[in-house]
Scaffold this active site. Structure first.
Site, PDB file in Angstrom:
ATOM      1  N   ARG A  92      12.054  -5.117   5.499  1.00 16.92           N
ATOM      2  CA  ARG A  92      11.640  -3.710   5.373  1.00 16.92           C
ATOM      3  C   ARG A  92      12.420  -2.820   6.331  1.00 16.92           C
ATOM      4  O   ARG A  92      12.623  -3.150   7.496  1.00 16.92           O
ATOM      5  CB  ARG A  92      10.148  -3.571   5.669  1.00 16.92           C
ATOM      6  CG  ARG A  92       9.737  -2.109   5.856  1.00 16.92           C
ATOM      7  CD  ARG A  92       8.269  -1.861   5.728  1.00 16.92           C
ATOM      8  NE  ARG A  92       7.496  -2.616   6.679  1.00 16.92           N
ATOM      9  CZ  ARG A  92       6.174  -2.705   6.614  1.00 16.92           C
ATOM     10  NH1 ARG A  92       5.511  -2.119   5.639  1.00 16.92           N
ATOM     11  NH2 ARG A  92       5.527  -3.403   7.516  1.00 16.92           N
TER      12      ARG A  92
ATOM     13  N   ARG B 212     -10.413   0.436   8.318  1.00 10.25           N
ATOM     14  CA  ARG B 212      -9.869  -0.899   8.516  1.00 10.25           C
ATOM     15  C   ARG B 212     -10.870  -1.823   9.188  1.00 10.25           C
ATOM     16  O   ARG B 212     -10.565  -2.971   9.435  1.00 10.25           O
ATOM     17  CB  ARG B 212      -8.657  -0.748   9.426  1.00 10.25           C
ATOM     18  CG  ARG B 212      -7.477  -1.565   9.054  1.00 10.25           C
ATOM     19  CD  ARG B 212      -6.471  -1.329  10.173  1.00 10.25           C
ATOM     20  NE  ARG B 212      -5.235  -1.962   9.901  1.00 10.25           N
ATOM     21  CZ  ARG B 212      -4.237  -1.412   9.234  1.00 10.25           C
ATOM     22  NH1 ARG B 212      -4.340  -0.197   8.737  1.00 10.25           N
ATOM     23  NH2 ARG B 212      -3.127  -2.087   9.064  1.00 10.25           N
TER      24      ARG B 212
ATOM     25  N   ARG C 155      10.423  -1.286  11.831  1.00 14.45           N
ATOM     26  CA  ARG C 155       9.225  -0.986  12.607  1.00 14.45           C
ATOM     27  C   ARG C 155       9.104  -1.945  13.787  1.00 14.45           C
ATOM     28  O   ARG C 155       9.400  -3.122  13.666  1.00 14.45           O
ATOM     29  CB  ARG C 155       7.980  -1.086  11.714  1.00 14.45           C
ATOM     30  CG  ARG C 155       7.735   0.195  10.959  1.00 14.45           C
ATOM     31  CD  ARG C 155       6.672   0.095   9.907  1.00 14.45           C
ATOM     32  NE  ARG C 155       5.443  -0.582  10.300  1.00 14.45           N
ATOM     33  CZ  ARG C 155       4.372  -0.642   9.521  1.00 14.45           C
ATOM     34  NH1 ARG C 155       4.374  -0.050   8.326  1.00 14.45           N
ATOM     35  NH2 ARG C 155       3.298  -1.287   9.916  1.00 14.45           N
TER      36      ARG C 155
ATOM     37  N   LYS D 128       0.830  -1.206   0.000  1.00 14.27           N
ATOM     38  CA  LYS D 128       0.000   0.000   0.000  1.00 14.27           C
ATOM     39  C   LYS D 128       0.871   1.266   0.000  1.00 14.27           C
ATOM     40  O   LYS D 128       0.619   2.192  -0.772  1.00 14.27           O
ATOM     41  CB  LYS D 128      -0.928   0.025   1.227  1.00 14.27           C
ATOM     42  CG  LYS D 128      -1.892  -1.163   1.283  1.00 14.27           C
ATOM     43  CD  LYS D 128      -2.829  -1.080   2.480  1.00 14.27           C
ATOM     44  CE  LYS D 128      -2.156  -1.234   3.839  1.00 14.27           C
ATOM     45  NZ  LYS D 128      -1.540  -2.560   4.082  1.00 14.27           N
TER      46      LYS D 128
ATOM     47  N   ARG E 216      -1.018  -9.329  12.993  1.00 15.26           N
ATOM     48  CA  ARG E 216      -1.578  -8.317  12.082  1.00 15.26           C
ATOM     49  C   ARG E 216      -2.332  -8.988  10.941  1.00 15.26           C
ATOM     50  O   ARG E 216      -3.388  -8.515  10.518  1.00 15.26           O
ATOM     51  CB  ARG E 216      -0.462  -7.419  11.547  1.00 15.26           C
ATOM     52  CG  ARG E 216       0.024  -6.422  12.600  1.00 15.26           C
ATOM     53  CD  ARG E 216       1.400  -5.875  12.287  1.00 15.26           C
ATOM     54  NE  ARG E 216       1.464  -5.211  11.006  1.00 15.26           N
ATOM     55  CZ  ARG E 216       2.590  -4.966  10.351  1.00 15.26           C
ATOM     56  NH1 ARG E 216       3.762  -5.334  10.867  1.00 15.26           N
ATOM     57  NH2 ARG E 216       2.552  -4.367   9.189  1.00 15.26           N
TER      58      ARG E 216
HETATM   59  P1  G5P Z   1      -0.149   0.263   8.813  1.00 15.37           P
HETATM   60  O1  G5P Z   1       1.028   1.119   8.880  1.00 15.37           O
HETATM   61  O2  G5P Z   1      -1.299   0.648   7.975  1.00 15.37           O
HETATM   62  P2  G5P Z   1      -0.176  -2.363   7.518  1.00 15.37           P
HETATM   63  O3  G5P Z   1       0.123  -3.545   8.332  1.00 15.37           O
HETATM   64  O4  G5P Z   1      -1.552  -2.232   6.990  1.00 15.37           O
HETATM   65  O5  G5P Z   1       0.383  -1.190   8.415  1.00 15.37           O
HETATM   66  P3  G5P Z   1       2.131  -2.032   6.044  1.00 15.37           P
HETATM   67  O6  G5P Z   1       2.881  -2.996   6.902  1.00 15.37           O
HETATM   68  O7  G5P Z   1       2.436  -0.576   6.171  1.00 15.37           O
HETATM   69  O8  G5P Z   1       0.618  -2.256   6.216  1.00 15.37           O
HETATM   70  P4  G5P Z   1       2.079  -1.830   3.165  1.00 15.37           P
HETATM   71  O9  G5P Z   1       2.059  -0.354   3.276  1.00 15.37           O
HETATM   72  O10 G5P Z   1       0.917  -2.496   2.538  1.00 15.37           O
HETATM   73  O11 G5P Z   1       2.355  -2.527   4.556  1.00 15.37           O
HETATM   74  O12 G5P Z   1       3.351  -2.320   2.385  1.00 15.37           O
HETATM   75  P5  G5P Z   1       4.732  -1.555   1.990  1.00 15.37           P
HETATM   76  O13 G5P Z   1       5.357  -0.950   3.175  1.00 15.37           O
HETATM   77  O14 G5P Z   1       4.494  -0.709   0.781  1.00 15.37           O
HETATM   78  O15 G5P Z   1       5.575  -2.844   1.516  1.00 15.37           O
HETATM   79  C1  G5P Z   1       6.046  -3.779   2.450  1.00 15.37           C
HETATM   80  C2  G5P Z   1       7.524  -4.097   2.160  1.00 15.37           C
HETATM   81  O16 G5P Z   1       7.621  -4.785   0.914  1.00 15.37           O
HETATM   82  C3  G5P Z   1       8.415  -2.849   2.008  1.00 15.37           C
HETATM   83  O17 G5P Z   1       9.696  -3.137   2.531  1.00 15.37           O
HETATM   84  C4  G5P Z   1       8.497  -2.653   0.481  1.00 15.37           C
HETATM   85  O18 G5P Z   1       9.691  -1.985   0.093  1.00 15.37           O
HETATM   86  C5  G5P Z   1       8.488  -4.104   0.014  1.00 15.37           C
HETATM   87  N1  G5P Z   1       7.962  -4.345  -1.333  1.00 15.37           N
HETATM   88  C6  G5P Z   1       6.957  -3.732  -1.986  1.00 15.37           C
HETATM   89  N2  G5P Z   1       6.752  -4.278  -3.202  1.00 15.37           N
HETATM   90  C7  G5P Z   1       7.658  -5.299  -3.321  1.00 15.37           C
HETATM   91  C8  G5P Z   1       7.946  -6.274  -4.344  1.00 15.37           C
HETATM   92  O19 G5P Z   1       7.333  -6.293  -5.415  1.00 15.37           O
HETATM   93  N3  G5P Z   1       8.928  -7.168  -4.082  1.00 15.37           N
HETATM   94  C9  G5P Z   1       9.625  -7.165  -2.889  1.00 15.37           C
HETATM   95  N4  G5P Z   1      10.587  -8.081  -2.711  1.00 15.37           N
HETATM   96  N5  G5P Z   1       9.390  -6.263  -1.910  1.00 15.37           N
HETATM   97  C10 G5P Z   1       8.422  -5.345  -2.116  1.00 15.37           C
HETATM   98  O20 G5P Z   1      -0.716   0.002  10.279  1.00 15.37           O
HETATM   99  C11 G5P Z   1       0.141  -0.334  11.347  1.00 15.37           C
HETATM  100  C12 G5P Z   1      -0.647  -0.526  12.612  1.00 15.37           C
HETATM  101  O21 G5P Z   1      -1.303   0.694  12.975  1.00 15.37           O
HETATM  102  C13 G5P Z   1      -2.599   0.438  13.532  1.00 15.37           C
HETATM  103  C14 G5P Z   1      -2.699  -1.064  13.668  1.00 15.37           C
HETATM  104  O22 G5P Z   1      -2.194  -1.445  14.906  1.00 15.37           O
HETATM  105  C15 G5P Z   1      -1.760  -1.552  12.534  1.00 15.37           C
HETATM  106  O23 G5P Z   1      -1.281  -2.862  12.751  1.00 15.37           O
HETATM  107  N6  G5P Z   1      -3.623   1.003  12.639  1.00 15.37           N
HETATM  108  C16 G5P Z   1      -4.947   0.985  12.848  1.00 15.37           C
HETATM  109  N7  G5P Z   1      -5.706   0.468  13.843  1.00 15.37           N
HETATM  110  C17 G5P Z   1      -7.045   0.605  13.743  1.00 15.37           C
HETATM  111  N8  G5P Z   1      -7.655   1.211  12.702  1.00 15.37           N
HETATM  112  C18 G5P Z   1      -6.941   1.761  11.692  1.00 15.37           C
HETATM  113  N9  G5P Z   1      -7.560   2.356  10.653  1.00 15.37           N
HETATM  114  C19 G5P Z   1      -5.531   1.654  11.735  1.00 15.37           C
HETATM  115  N10 G5P Z   1      -4.542   2.049  10.899  1.00 15.37           N
HETATM  116  C20 G5P Z   1      -3.399   1.654  11.454  1.00 15.37           C
HETATM  117 MG    MG Z   2       2.110   1.035   4.911  1.00 12.74          MG
END
Ligand code: G5P
Ligand code: MG
Length: 219
Positions: free
Chosen positions: A128, A94, A161, A20, A172
């Protein structure tokens, strides 16, 4: 479709680590839109030690969900500041409760759903690193920083993180299955959902870009 000069209201969803943040960065550098990530907002509140940050810290570190009321207030306030602009919400809503509250206030034009298998996610998250100041995300395989351990733009230190430990990632993913996945149905019924499946962002991204350019954004 929305090709008028009205601001675009977009949402990006998908399991933790589905890309995302990565896809959002590309959307922002291609189209005129502001990225609002609930996770980035929470991490900065935690870092600053605000009241919300203090409440959220333990929950986020355990991979739980911050209470709906807290999230709704926090994100709706940020959205108000962006009222005339196109925005892209990431990580909010979410839960079905959050989606209902958002829907009362704001119609959405498009919901992008990233559908990436869990095995791929576990591997990615373990590699990451992020820049806490900007939320910019790196991956040791996929997009490593130019200088190891340092942010490309500022030269500041990168960190892992606190919620990226394997046991927390499992929690998660479980929360995602139970609380967030039902939103796929919610937005399918609304007619706004568009899913993109795959294991590589570089394959998914051109499809997302084409879809947004054809239907929603002027480039
Ligand atoms: P977040 O911050 O919203 P998540 O768990 O939804 O966290 P996250 O972990 O931020 O999502 P993302 O943004 O979907 O993941 O993914 P990203 O960071 O872009 O990519 C992940 C990794 O893969 C990176 O290192 C990237 O470089 C790599 N990557 C990407 N594409 C590729 C690829 O093609 N190949 C490879 N090899 N690598 C790749 O929420 C965090 C916490 O906040 C709270 C909750 O506690 C949650 O757990 N929270 C909420 N709680 C309640 N309600 C809400 N609305 C909330 N929002 C947040
Ligand atoms: Mg994210």
């Amino acid at each position: 479709s929305n090709m008028s000069s009205k601001p675009v209201r977009a949402l990006i969803m998908g399991p933790p680590g589905s890309g995302k943040g990565t896809v959002s960065e590309r959307i922002v550098s291609t189209f005129k839109v502001t990225h609002l990530s609930s996770g980035d907002v929470l991490r900065s509140q935690i870092k600053e030690g605000t009241e919300v940050g203090l409440k959220a810290k333990a929950i986020v570190e355990k991979g739980g969900l911050v209470p709906d009321e807290v999230m709704i207030e926090l994100i709706m306030a940020k959205m108000k500041e962006l009222s005339g602009e196109s925005w892209l919400l990431d990580g909010f809503p979410r839960t079905v409760v959050q989606a209902g509250k958002l829907g009362d206030k704001q119609e959405l034009d498009v919901v992008i759903n990233l559908d990436v298998p869990f095995d791929t996610i576990i591997d990615r998250i373990s590699k990451r690193w992020i820049h806490p100041g900007s939320g910019k995300t790196y991956n040791l395989d996929f997009n490593p920083p130019k200088v190891p351990g340092k942010d490309d733009d500022t030269g500041e230190d990168l960190v892992q993180r606190d919620d990226d430990k394997p046991e927390t990632v499992r929690q998660r993913l479980k929360q995602y299955e139970e609380m967030t996945k039902p939103l796929i149905d919610f937005y399918t019924k609304q007619g706004t959902l568009k899913s993109f499946s795959g294991t590589e962002t570089n394959v998914i991204w051109p499809k997302v870009k084409d879809y947004l350019a054809k239907n929603f954004f002027k480039q």
